[in-house]
Design a protein around this motif. Structure first.
Motif, mmCIF file in Angstrom:
data_model
loop_
_atom_site.group_PDB
_atom_site.id
_atom_site.type_symbol
_atom_site.label_atom_id
_atom_site.label_comp_id
_atom_site.label_asym_id
_atom_site.label_seq_id
_atom_site.Cartn_x
_atom_site.Cartn_y
_atom_site.Cartn_z
ATOM 1 N N CYS A 1 0.787 5.099 -6.616
ATOM 2 C CA CYS A 1 -0.206 4.862 -6.626
ATOM 3 C C CYS A 1 1.350 3.514 -6.099
ATOM 4 O O CYS A 1 1.779 2.653 -5.878
ATOM 5 C CB CYS A 1 -1.558 4.031 -6.761
ATOM 6 S SG CYS A 1 -0.604 3.581 -8.596
ATOM 7 N N CYS A 2 -0.071 2.472 -5.561
ATOM 8 C CA CYS A 2 0.877 1.329 -4.178
ATOM 9 C C CYS A 2 -0.755 0.543 -3.997
ATOM 10 O O CYS A 2 -1.829 0.454 -4.299
ATOM 11 C CB CYS A 2 1.706 1.042 -3.663
ATOM 12 S SG CYS A 2 1.243 1.747 -1.885
ATOM 13 N N GLU A 3 -0.219 -0.533 -3.445
ATOM 14 C CA GLU A 3 -0.781 -1.551 -2.799
ATOM 15 C C GLU A 3 -2.294 -0.874 -1.839
ATOM 16 O O GLU A 3 -3.633 -1.501 -1.490
ATOM 17 C CB GLU A 3 -0.890 -3.655 -2.354
ATOM 18 C CG GLU A 3 0.277 -4.245 -3.111
ATOM 19 C CD GLU A 3 0.402 -5.210 -2.442
ATOM 20 O OE1 GLU A 3 0.431 -6.107 -3.593
ATOM 21 O OE2 GLU A 3 1.237 -5.120 -1.089
ATOM 22 N N GLY A 4 -1.719 0.263 -0.982
ATOM 23 C CA GLY A 4 -2.317 1.091 -0.193
ATOM 24 C C GLY A 4 -3.784 1.338 -1.241
ATOM 25 O O GLY A 4 -5.390 1.541 -0.331
ATOM 26 N N ASN A 5 -3.518 2.093 -2.512
ATOM 27 C CA ASN A 5 -4.785 2.155 -2.991
ATOM 28 C C ASN A 5 -5.918 0.965 -2.621
ATOM 29 O O ASN A 5 -7.045 1.650 -2.897
ATOM 30 C CB ASN A 5 -4.390 2.466 -4.646
ATOM 31 C CG ASN A 5 -3.897 3.578 -4.725
ATOM 32 O OD1 ASN A 5 -2.339 4.119 -3.734
ATOM 33 N ND2 ASN A 5 -4.167 4.967 -4.970
ATOM 34 N N ASN A 6 -5.207 -0.254 -3.148
ATOM 35 C CA ASN A 6 -6.028 -1.491 -3.604
ATOM 36 C C ASN A 6 -7.381 -1.332 -1.633
ATOM 37 O O ASN A 6 -8.298 -2.220 -2.027
ATOM 38 C CB ASN A 6 -5.654 -2.455 -3.917
ATOM 39 C CG ASN A 6 -5.387 -2.023 -5.440
ATOM 40 O OD1 ASN A 6 -4.233 -2.017 -5.189
ATOM 41 N ND2 ASN A 6 -5.641 -2.942 -6.085
ATOM 42 N N LEU A 7 -6.262 -1.412 -0.685
ATOM 43 C CA LEU A 7 -6.993 -1.497 0.038
ATOM 44 C C LEU A 7 -7.669 -0.539 1.336
ATOM 45 O O LEU A 7 -8.965 -0.665 1.622
ATOM 46 C CB LEU A 7 -5.523 -1.662 2.003
ATOM 47 C CG LEU A 7 -4.899 -2.435 1.289
ATOM 48 C CD1 LEU A 7 -3.512 -2.642 2.575
ATOM 49 C CD2 LEU A 7 -4.982 -4.215 1.282
ATOM 50 N N ALA A 8 -7.456 0.597 0.503
ATOM 51 C CA ALA A 8 -8.187 1.990 1.410
ATOM 52 C C ALA A 8 -9.888 1.655 0.081
ATOM 53 O O ALA A 8 -11.246 2.383 0.885
ATOM 54 C CB ALA A 8 -7.738 3.176 0.901
ATOM 55 N N ALA A 9 -9.639 1.514 -0.800
ATOM 56 C CA ALA A 9 -11.156 1.174 -2.270
ATOM 57 C C ALA A 9 -11.838 0.688 -0.824
ATOM 58 O O ALA A 9 -12.753 0.159 -1.519
ATOM 59 C CB ALA A 9 -10.196 1.069 -3.751
ATOM 60 N N ALA A 10 -11.423 -0.776 -0.390
ATOM 61 C CA ALA A 10 -11.915 -1.750 0.054
ATOM 62 C C ALA A 10 -12.277 -1.752 1.482
ATOM 63 O O ALA A 10 -13.496 -2.421 1.622
ATOM 64 C CB ALA A 10 -10.893 -2.996 -0.275
ATOM 65 N N GLY A 11 -12.057 -0.641 1.537
ATOM 66 C CA GLY A 11 -12.119 0.095 2.863
ATOM 67 C C GLY A 11 -11.853 0.320 3.781
ATOM 68 O O GLY A 11 -11.803 0.320 5.691
#
Length: 425
Positions: free
Chosen positions: A364-374
């Motif tokens: 996992c990486c920052e892409g997880n955080n961005l996707a979770a925020a839409g």
């Protein structure tokens, strides 16, 4: 994002891509040298001085390419010490560079300045080995951020300059799960730091050595358990003691049993610290563990089970047990919109003679955080490389040019789709 059609490759576009590759090849040596300079500075996640030094290099690299630079204060970071206390550690700020926030196409680039290698480790310098640049952070991800600077340099000198705006966010705590930068990433992805609206996120974690990208990603959380019991002499007053190590041993065994391969849930007991002389009942112990989940609902399930296990163990042993930490990376599924973006990138790769593939990963990486925020995103746009998080880490030298070109063609294609009204709202 609508599913894009596959346009025929024209002679004109082929010639343009050939010219682009030639321009980038002329700058490849400079990109590699910049990467070496950055990687030769230790910036382990807890090496504040080293991270600040690397950030100074990034400011010198990106500030001339941006209209605005700001630092967002983070932390302090709460960390469980080896003796079961909780300390507050200072963090470096997040660096944010921005240009043209009112341009019709807005892109969010993200990356991190920290590495997994502590200040006192033996893996500190770069060297070349054939087509490989070996060294700490060459792939993960100082090489990727140098690549971003080259993409922005191209953009600022291209005919698309006034049509494309960008924000670059570089965090100092990604390798420990973005505990403090994660909320800022979410704010950025939701467009609450300014009035711009991002089309996509572009994160520069490394692709695999063969160029394969990460698709769907599991979610992740880092946790610690502190155990505080009562120390007594193991011979004279054994049964009056409260053994913290024994309590942790029981808890970790039960936590590990929650792992379920079929369900995509894993609990990895990574470290246990406690005890000393064998004739003393130990009163302190710490356990650190990581959890990976495939589905969002598994996060609450794990927290509920952990609380049940700790409460029962504490009641049975008389040892005070406390859970610290949280899930900091939500799962990143391959949604229809994500798949459309990957297919668009695949078409861009075809224009450059690249066969773009992707596969699901437990990482996992920052892409997880961005996707979770839409915000849909591709999070392995960096250099090709392998063996990250080990002293065998390397980046492929020929990928600096190749992957820079891939990002540029993606931006060109996104702009074309914007003109045709095909980007998401």
């Amino acid at each position: 994002m609508k599913q894009p059609s596959t346009p025929p490759t024209s002679t004109a576009s082929s010639d343009a891509n050939t010219s682009l590759m030639s321009q980038l090849e002329a700058r490849a040596e400079q990109m590699v040298q910049q990467t070496i300079e950055l990687c030769d500075i230790n910036s382990g996640s807890y090496n504040l001085a080293g991270i600040q030094q690397v950030q100074a290099h990034f400011k010198a690299l990106f500030a001339p390419l941006a209209d605005d630079y700001r630092e967002i204060e983070l932390g302090p970071l709460e960390r469980v010490t080896d003796n079961a206390d909780v300390s507050q550690l200072p963090l470096a700020p997040m660096q944010v560079f921005q240009s043209r926030p009112q341009a019709p196409l807005q892109l969010l680039f993200t990356g991190h300045s920290d590495t997994v290698f502590p200040k006192d480790c033996d893996f500190q310098q770069c060297w070349t080995d054939g087509n490989l640049l070996r060294g700490p952070g060459t792939a993960d991800m100082k090489g990727g951020l140098v690549l971003v600077s080259e993409v922005l340099n191209w953009l600022n000198h291209s005919e698309l300059k006034d049509e494309v705006g960008f924000t670059v966010a570089i965090s100092p705590d990604e390798e420990i799960g973005s505990p403090c930068s994660g909320p800022v990433l979410a704010q950025l992805a939701k467009h609450t730091l300014d009035n711009s609206q991002f089309a996509i996120g572009m994160t520069y974690e490394p692709a695999l050595e063969d160029g394969t990208l990460a698709g769907a990603r599991k979610g992740s959380g880092n946790f610690s358990i502190t155990a505080k019991g009562k120390s007594t002499h193991a011979g004279r007053a054994f049964f009056e003691g409260r053994n913290a190590v024994a309590a942790i041993a029981r808890v970790t065994h039960e936590l590990a049993q929650l792992s379920d391969e079929a369900a995509g849930l894993s609990v990895n007991i990574g470290q246990i610290l406690g005890g000393g002389a064998v004739n003393i009942v130990p009163d302190t112990c710490v356990c650190r563990f990581n959890v990976r989940v495939k589905e969002p609902e598994q996060q609450q399930y794990l927290l509920d089970q952990a609380e049940r296990i700790l409460q029962q163990a504490s009641a049975d042993t008389g040892v005070e047990l406390q859970l610290h930490g949280h899930f900091n990376r939500p799962p990143k599924p391959m949604t229809e919109r994500q798949l459309a973006l990957f297919n668009l990138l695949k078409q861009c790769g075809t224009q450059l003679g690249l066969d773009i593939q992707w596969r699901a990963t437990g990482g996992c990486c920052e892409g997880n955080n961005l996707a979770a925020a839409g915000l849909i995103n591709i999070d392995t746009l960096g250099v090709r490389g392998a063996n990250i998080h080990t002293d065998q880490e390397f980046a492929c030298l020929d990928s600096f040019t190749e992957r820079t070109a891939l990002s540029i063609v993606l931006i060109q294609t996104l702009h074309q789709h914007l003109k045709e009204g095909q980007l998401p709202c």
